[in-house]
Design an enzyme around this catalytic site. Structure first.
Site, mmCIF file in Angstrom:
data_model
loop_
_atom_site.group_PDB
_atom_site.id
_atom_site.type_symbol
_atom_site.label_atom_id
_atom_site.label_comp_id
_atom_site.label_asym_id
_atom_site.label_seq_id
_atom_site.Cartn_x
_atom_site.Cartn_y
_atom_site.Cartn_z
ATOM 1 N N GLU A 104 0.823 -1.109 0.061
ATOM 2 C CA GLU A 104 0.022 0.163 -0.068
ATOM 3 C C GLU A 104 0.854 1.186 -0.128
ATOM 4 O OE1 GLU A 104 -3.365 -1.908 2.993
ATOM 5 O OE2 GLU A 104 -2.402 0.111 3.346
ATOM 6 N N CYS A 345 -2.161 1.650 8.585
ATOM 7 C CA CYS A 345 -1.140 0.983 7.624
ATOM 8 C C CYS A 345 -1.683 -0.532 7.333
ATOM 9 C CB CYS A 345 0.206 0.754 7.680
ATOM 10 S SG CYS A 345 0.675 0.453 9.516
HETATM 11 N N1 SAH Z 1 7.364 0.006 10.967
HETATM 12 C C1 SAH Z 1 7.521 1.404 11.387
HETATM 13 C C2 SAH Z 1 6.777 2.423 10.030
HETATM 14 C C3 SAH Z 1 5.483 1.751 9.771
HETATM 15 S S1 SAH Z 1 4.171 2.114 10.759
HETATM 16 C C4 SAH Z 1 6.894 1.758 12.815
HETATM 17 O O1 SAH Z 1 6.396 1.158 13.526
HETATM 18 O O2 SAH Z 1 7.297 3.103 13.012
HETATM 19 C C5 SAH Z 1 3.784 3.644 10.743
HETATM 20 C C6 SAH Z 1 3.196 4.406 12.086
HETATM 21 O O3 SAH Z 1 1.719 4.083 11.949
HETATM 22 C C7 SAH Z 1 3.840 3.877 13.241
HETATM 23 O O4 SAH Z 1 4.005 4.973 14.136
HETATM 24 C C8 SAH Z 1 2.822 3.096 13.711
HETATM 25 O O5 SAH Z 1 3.001 2.823 15.055
HETATM 26 C C9 SAH Z 1 1.700 3.668 13.495
HETATM 27 N N2 SAH Z 1 0.259 2.921 13.519
HETATM 28 C C10 SAH Z 1 0.167 1.582 13.287
HETATM 29 N N3 SAH Z 1 -1.137 1.040 13.362
HETATM 30 C C11 SAH Z 1 -1.758 2.202 13.746
HETATM 31 C C12 SAH Z 1 -3.043 2.391 14.240
HETATM 32 N N4 SAH Z 1 -3.898 1.311 14.342
HETATM 33 N N5 SAH Z 1 -3.492 3.363 14.733
HETATM 34 C C13 SAH Z 1 -2.571 4.617 14.653
HETATM 35 N N6 SAH Z 1 -1.255 4.328 14.203
HETATM 36 C C14 SAH Z 1 -0.844 3.092 13.941
HETATM 37 FE FE1 SF4 Z 2 5.358 -3.495 11.830
HETATM 38 FE FE2 SF4 Z 2 4.621 -2.449 14.328
HETATM 39 FE FE3 SF4 Z 2 5.148 -0.704 12.246
HETATM 40 FE FE4 SF4 Z 2 3.083 -2.324 12.210
HETATM 41 S S1 SF4 Z 2 3.476 -0.606 13.556
HETATM 42 S S2 SF4 Z 2 4.537 -1.690 10.604
HETATM 43 S S3 SF4 Z 2 3.689 -4.182 13.116
HETATM 44 S S4 SF4 Z 2 6.519 -2.110 13.350
#
Ligand code: SAH
Ligand code: SF4
Length: 356
Positions: A104, A345
């Site tokens: 995505e 995401c």
């Molecule tokens: N893996 C990396 C980058 C991808 S996730 C990381 O974890 O930083 C990108 C951001 O979206 C991260 O800050 C993650 O914690 C946040 N995120 C994931 N799922 C989420 C949700 N359901 N609600 C809000 N933020 C979320």
């Molecule tokens: Fe991976 Fe956690 Fe980032 Fe989701 S929030 S993409 S599980 S590291």
């Protein structure tokens, strides 16, 4: 068919993708085809800067050369398989890669800016409890070209320059460090995306050795760290994949990062009702951030289907902003752009998986 260059594997009909060639390999291939040296720059410009869709697009190359290139190489492109458009103008895309795996990315326009959120892996192995991507595990890491291509896809779709990129789509960039850095450099390069380094942001769940590596990179890329709790027990439960990197070590690593780079990092904090928004959690967050250069991005949890976790109340979110301000920490409460199109995401992919 006889091939002019064996290193491309063309005799065996194993054509390599042009994006995977180093500058040296491309130059070598072109030389073996009897081309003058300036051709390499022309071809690179078509591939990386002009985002050509086929060798035939490369109109300033002689036709026989275009045909020869197509015989030796492929010009891989991502293919859009689904999209959702938000009322705020954001467009979320599901893109299929050459082996059928899909990822995505999101384009978020605002006045004369266009931000792109791109993925670095298909899926993710880190298993965060609140994340739609984490639930499904890792399929594979993306190549630098596949990360770069997502941004180019959004650019072509909006027909405008991309002004910033955040690697906050699916996947953990620091579990795919080399490809991530190569993609960032391509995005930054005047011969590529031409996007300023400060406008290129990597978000990590906190892989400490790679944070240290990142601190030593010469470019001024921006770093965001997903914190989500400054209480070890809570963070372990929410983010099991980074249990071994304790908060104390993260705190020290970020101190070193700031000293080394002089740059302001961001902490991401998704507010989850009753989990990381209690009084003791707020106090721990203030203690963690006070006196550091960090900026805190608070975001209301995006609800993920099948999960019991819920966002905090808007009042509670405001309490966090105020309390952080009182200890001198700059915090912003972000709206989740495109919340109406499953912008967290992994959610579009999850939905497409269900409907097919
Ligand atoms: N893996 C990396 C980058 C991808 S996730 C990381 O974890 O930083 C990108 C951001 O979206 C991260 O800050 C993650 O914690 C946040 N995120 C994931 N799922 C989420 C949700 N359901 N609600 C809000 N933020 C979320
Ligand atoms: Fe991976 Fe956690 Fe980032 Fe989701 S929030 S993409 S599980 S590291």
């Amino acid at each position: 068919m006889t091939s002019a260059n064996s290193s491309t594997g063309a005799e065996k009909n194993e054509r390599r993708d042009i994006h995977a060639l180093t500058r040296g390999e491309l130059a070598e291939l072109l030389a073996s085809l009897g081309q003058p040296t300036f051709r390499a720059k022309q071809v690179e410009e078509w591939v990386w800067s002009k985002n050509a869709r086929s060798f035939d697009d490369m109109t300033n190359l002689p036709k026989p050369l275009r045909e020869e290139l197509a015989r030796h190489l492929t010009l891989g492109r991502v293919e859009e398989v689904a999209r959702q458009t938000s009322i705020d103008g954001s467009r979320k895309y599901l893109l299929r890669l050459s082996d059928g795996v899909s990822v995505e990315c999101v384009g978020m326009p605002a006045r004369n800016r266009l931000s792109v959120c791109a993925s670095t892996q298909a899926g993710c192995a880190m298993g965060c409890a609140f994340c739609a991507t984490g639930g499904a595990g890792l399929t594979r890491s993306l190549t630098a070209a596949e990360i770069y291509e997502q941004v180019m896809h959004v650019r072509a779709d909006f027909g405008s320059r991309v002004t910033s990129v955040v690697l906050m789509g699916q996947g953990e960039p620091f579990m795919n460090y080399d490809a991530t850095l190569e993609a960032l450099r391509r995005l930054n390069s005047p011969d590529g995306g031409g996007i300023g380094a400060r406008h290129l942001t990597v978000s990590t769940c906190g892989i400490i050795p790679q944070i240290m590596r990142f601190a030593n990179e010469p470019e001024q890329f921006t770093l965001a760290v997903s914190l989500h709790s400054a209480v070890q027990k809570t963070r372990n439960a929410l983010m099991p994949g980074v249990r071994k990197y304790s908060l104390v070590n993260l705190y020290n690593a970020m101190g070193t990062y700031v000293t080394k780079t002089g740059r302001r990092p961001t902490y991401e904090y998704a507010l989850i009702g009753g989990v990381n928004d209690t009084e003791s959690e707020l106090q721990a967050l203030c203690d963690f951030c006070e006196g550091t250069l960090a900026h805190v991005n608070l975001i209301q949890l995006n609800e993920v289907e099948g999960s019991k976790l819920r966002p905090s109340t808007p009042e509670r979110a405001q309490d966090f902003v105020r309390a952080l301000a009182r200890v001198g920490v700059e915090a912003t409460l972000r709206n989740s752009r495109g919340a109406d199109v499953d912008a967290a995401c992994g959610q579009l992919k999850q939905r497409m998986g269900r409907t097919r």
